[in-house]
Scaffold this active site. Sequence first.
Site, PDB file in Angstrom:
ATOM      1  CD  GLU A   1      -8.751   0.375  -8.741  1.00 36.63           C
ATOM      2  OE1 GLU A   1      -8.494  -1.078  -8.615  1.00 36.63           O
ATOM      3  OE2 GLU A   1      -9.850   0.041  -8.747  1.00 36.63           O
TER       4      GLU A   1
ATOM      5  CG  HIS B   1      -1.858   0.675   0.953  1.00 35.80           C
ATOM      6  ND1 HIS B   1      -2.558   1.989   2.472  1.00 35.80           N
ATOM      7  CD2 HIS B   1      -2.766   1.091   1.012  1.00 35.80           C
ATOM      8  CE1 HIS B   1      -3.269   2.839   2.088  1.00 35.80           C
ATOM      9  NE2 HIS B   1      -3.137   2.051   0.888  1.00 35.80           N
TER      10      HIS B   1
END
EC number: 3.1.1.4
Length: 124
Positions: free
Chosen positions: A89, A47
Amino acid sequence: DLWQFGQMMNDVMREYVVFNYLYYGCYCGWGGIGKPRDATDRCCFVHDCCYGKVTGCNPKTDSYTYTYSEENGDVVCGGDDLCKKQICECDRVAATCFRDNKDTYDTKYWLYGAKNCQEESEPC
């Protein structure tokens, strides 16, 4: 933005989990160093790397739109702004990663602290 990421995590995991991941391992929370400690921490590492590739907007403060389906657990990122879709996303992949690796969550890594993450960081 980070608030939306927390909401998305709660949606995908179907429970309130944000604080369980806020200071987990070497990468969950603000920034990160060292080597990811387990699959859950790796979700945060990926992430962070994803946020690092976003240009033209701020992943931590810019909001986006998404829908969540309680029926199938899917998140769909919406809106016309490509940069904000990229943020969404990144968050979608991480929230799904947390769900898929829920069994690897180990309380010994909660509130782990940067002092335990002194190895050289691996590249994204």
